[in-house]
Scaffold this motif. Structure first.
Motif, PDB file in Angstrom:
ATOM      1  N   LEU A   3      11.700 109.695 134.261  1.00 47.60           N
ATOM      2  CA  LEU A   3      10.923 110.067 135.445  1.00 47.60           C
ATOM      3  C   LEU A   3      11.763 109.949 136.710  1.00 47.60           C
ATOM      4  O   LEU A   3      11.615 110.735 137.642  1.00 47.60           O
ATOM      5  CB  LEU A   3       9.679 109.181 135.562  1.00 47.60           C
ATOM      6  CG  LEU A   3       8.540 109.445 134.566  1.00 47.60           C
ATOM      7  CD1 LEU A   3       7.479 108.365 134.688  1.00 47.60           C
ATOM      8  CD2 LEU A   3       7.943 110.833 134.800  1.00 47.60           C
ATOM      9  N   VAL A   4      12.641 108.957 136.739  1.00 47.55           N
ATOM     10  CA  VAL A   4      13.572 108.794 137.872  1.00 47.55           C
ATOM     11  C   VAL A   4      14.481 110.016 137.951  1.00 47.55           C
ATOM     12  O   VAL A   4      14.701 110.587 139.025  1.00 47.55           O
ATOM     13  CB  VAL A   4      14.406 107.500 137.711  1.00 47.55           C
ATOM     14  CG1 VAL A   4      15.494 107.416 138.785  1.00 47.55           C
ATOM     15  CG2 VAL A   4      13.509 106.272 137.764  1.00 47.55           C
ATOM     16  N   GLU A   5      14.995 110.429 136.812  1.00 49.62           N
ATOM     17  CA  GLU A   5      15.875 111.589 136.758  1.00 49.62           C
ATOM     18  C   GLU A   5      15.135 112.859 137.174  1.00 49.62           C
ATOM     19  O   GLU A   5      15.683 113.705 137.884  1.00 49.62           O
ATOM     20  CB  GLU A   5      16.441 111.738 135.347  1.00 49.62           C
ATOM     21  CG  GLU A   5      17.280 110.551 134.895  1.00 49.62           C
ATOM     22  CD  GLU A   5      17.708 110.656 133.441  1.00 49.62           C
ATOM     23  OE1 GLU A   5      17.454 111.707 132.804  1.00 49.62           O
ATOM     24  OE2 GLU A   5      18.290 109.681 132.926  1.00 49.62           O
TER      25      GLU A   5
ATOM     26  N   ALA B  21      13.616 103.632 145.687  1.00 44.79           N
ATOM     27  CA  ALA B  21      13.836 102.558 144.714  1.00 44.79           C
ATOM     28  C   ALA B  21      12.617 102.435 143.816  1.00 44.79           C
ATOM     29  O   ALA B  21      11.528 102.091 144.279  1.00 44.79           O
ATOM     30  CB  ALA B  21      14.104 101.249 145.441  1.00 44.79           C
ATOM     31  N   CYS B  22      12.793 102.705 142.539  1.00 49.28           N
ATOM     32  CA  CYS B  22      11.678 102.718 141.584  1.00 49.28           C
ATOM     33  C   CYS B  22      11.781 101.538 140.621  1.00 49.28           C
ATOM     34  O   CYS B  22      12.741 101.451 139.841  1.00 49.28           O
ATOM     35  CB  CYS B  22      11.693 104.016 140.782  1.00 49.28           C
ATOM     36  SG  CYS B  22      11.780 105.515 141.788  1.00 49.28           S
TER      37      CYS B  22
ATOM     38  N   ILE C 118      19.043 109.806 147.028  1.00 49.05           N
ATOM     39  CA  ILE C 118      19.266 109.052 145.790  1.00 49.05           C
ATOM     40  C   ILE C 118      17.943 108.467 145.326  1.00 49.05           C
ATOM     41  O   ILE C 118      17.215 107.840 146.108  1.00 49.05           O
ATOM     42  CB  ILE C 118      20.294 107.914 145.995  1.00 49.05           C
ATOM     43  CG1 ILE C 118      21.664 108.488 146.374  1.00 49.05           C
ATOM     44  CG2 ILE C 118      20.409 107.065 144.728  1.00 49.05           C
ATOM     45  CD1 ILE C 118      22.718 107.427 146.666  1.00 49.05           C
ATOM     46  N   VAL C 119      17.624 108.697 144.055  1.00 47.10           N
ATOM     47  CA  VAL C 119      16.447 108.081 143.435  1.00 47.10           C
ATOM     48  C   VAL C 119      16.970 107.105 142.394  1.00 47.10           C
ATOM     49  O   VAL C 119      17.643 107.503 141.449  1.00 47.10           O
ATOM     50  CB  VAL C 119      15.532 109.133 142.769  1.00 47.10           C
ATOM     51  CG1 VAL C 119      14.294 108.455 142.193  1.00 47.10           C
ATOM     52  CG2 VAL C 119      15.125 110.213 143.772  1.00 47.10           C
TER      53      VAL C 119
ATOM     54  N   VAL D 107      20.842 110.526 140.775  1.00 43.12           N
ATOM     55  CA  VAL D 107      20.207 109.364 140.148  1.00 43.12           C
ATOM     56  C   VAL D 107      21.076 108.126 140.337  1.00 43.12           C
ATOM     57  O   VAL D 107      22.281 108.144 140.095  1.00 43.12           O
ATOM     58  CB  VAL D 107      19.993 109.600 138.643  1.00 43.12           C
ATOM     59  CG1 VAL D 107      19.401 108.356 137.985  1.00 43.12           C
ATOM     60  CG2 VAL D 107      19.085 110.799 138.421  1.00 43.12           C
ATOM     61  N   GLY D 108      20.422 107.038 140.769  1.00 37.84           N
ATOM     62  CA  GLY D 108      21.083 105.748 140.861  1.00 37.84           C
ATOM     63  C   GLY D 108      20.407 104.775 139.913  1.00 37.84           C
ATOM     64  O   GLY D 108      19.352 105.067 139.348  1.00 37.84           O
TER      65      GLY D 108
END
Length: 312
Positions: A209-211, A253-254, A194-195, A221-222
């Motif tokens: 960018l997370v996706e 975790a971003c 999970i990002v 994606v979270g």
């Protein structure tokens, strides 16, 4: 010690959290029996994991399931009844406990059995404190998803079919219509990677960018609640106290500070990587790897390196 496991299914699939109950039985050093309702294929799947299964094709809703479980508890007389900590089980577990005069502990993340004394561990105060509970007598327990590993295949323990007569007055509520919300299907609970992105991503364009990183890693994606409320992604992706509780093998975790409301939903992850420009951010207290820096500089570099690694 005897344990009865309620194995919950979603259409034809056994929920991963329910399968983890088999490993929880091993932690208890107990003799386990699984109960599967309404899905014979699922019963065969569970039996192949080395635990005997009772299959009953009688329950279709919360009321009838409560009746079936209550009768099975009377017949089996287990020392502990284990359920995955799902929406359905949160409804059923206290009913079973009340009917059979058993103790009830919810959202358990750890179990230990030493010298015949069973201690259940669960998070409280939003996950900031862990409490250890000893139940006097027998108990009904719901176990948080990701707290135990999924079992490996073993010799088939077989399935026994039984019938339970459900009296008409057992059904207290009747479903007259069901409206299914049309929403994106996101299986955060079963995801291995999970990002997640938080407020620190800045805006919806940056959140892409997370996706992209999640897509490169083959993950899901979270998001934190602020990212959801700002409309960067749908609520189906929310991780945390008011979202989904997850326990993937890898959690990135971003731009997430690490508020208790979020970390209580992902602290059970096997490996946590945190990216934040604030070196004092609480997320670093639970991270296995912490990267201090601007997430907008770090994520493109990570994506590029991951693409290179996959291309080799």
């Amino acid at each position: 010690m005897k344990a009865l496991l309620f194995i919950e299914t979603n259409e034809e699939k056994v929920l991963g959290g329910s399968l983890e109950l088999i490993s929880a039985v091993k932690a208890l050093n107990a003799e386990g029996t699984a109960l599967v309702v309404g899905n014979r294929a699922a019963a065969d799947t569970v039996a192949a994991l080395g635990i005997p299964v009772i299959f009953i094709d009688a329950a279709r809703d919360c009321d009838t399931l409560t009746e079936v479980l209550s009768e099975t508890v009377k017949e089996q007389n287990p020392d502990v009844v284990l359920l995955a900590n799902t929406v359905l089980s949160k409804d059923v577990a206290p009913r079973i406990a009340a009917r059979a005069s058993l103790g009830c502990v919810s959202d358990v993340t750890g179990i230990s059995n030493t010298d015949g004394k069973v201690i259940y561990t669960r998070p409280v105060y939003g996950g900031t404190v862990l409490e250890h509970i000893e139940v006097e007598g027998k108990a009904v327990i719901t176990v948080r998803n990701g707290s135990f590993s999924k079992p490996e295949a073993a010799s088939n323990a077989g399935v026994t079919e039984k019938k339970v007569e459900i009296p008409a007055d057992a059904v207290k509520a009747k479903i007259v219509d069901a409206v299914k919300e049309i929403s994106e299907s996101v299986n955060l609970e079963e995801a291995q990677v999970i990002v997640s992105g938080g407020r620190g991503m800045g805006n919806v364009e940056n959140f892409k960018l997370v996706e992209e990183l999640a897509n490169v890693l083959g993950g899901v994606v979270g998001a934190t609640r602020p990212a959801i409320e700002d409309g960067w992604i749908s609520r189906a992706h929310q991780v945390g106290q008011s979202g989904k509780v997850v326990a993937p093998k890898l959690y990135i975790a971003c731009g997430i500070s690490g508020a208790t409301q979020h970390t209580s939903g992902m602290s059970g992850s096997n490996y946590i990587v945190a990216i934040n420009k604030d070196e004092d951010a609480p997320i670093f207290e639970i991270a296995d790897v912490g990267i201090v820096g601007n997430v907008m500089d770090i994520l493109p570099a990570m994506i590029e390196e991951m693409k290179k690694a996959k291309a080799k």
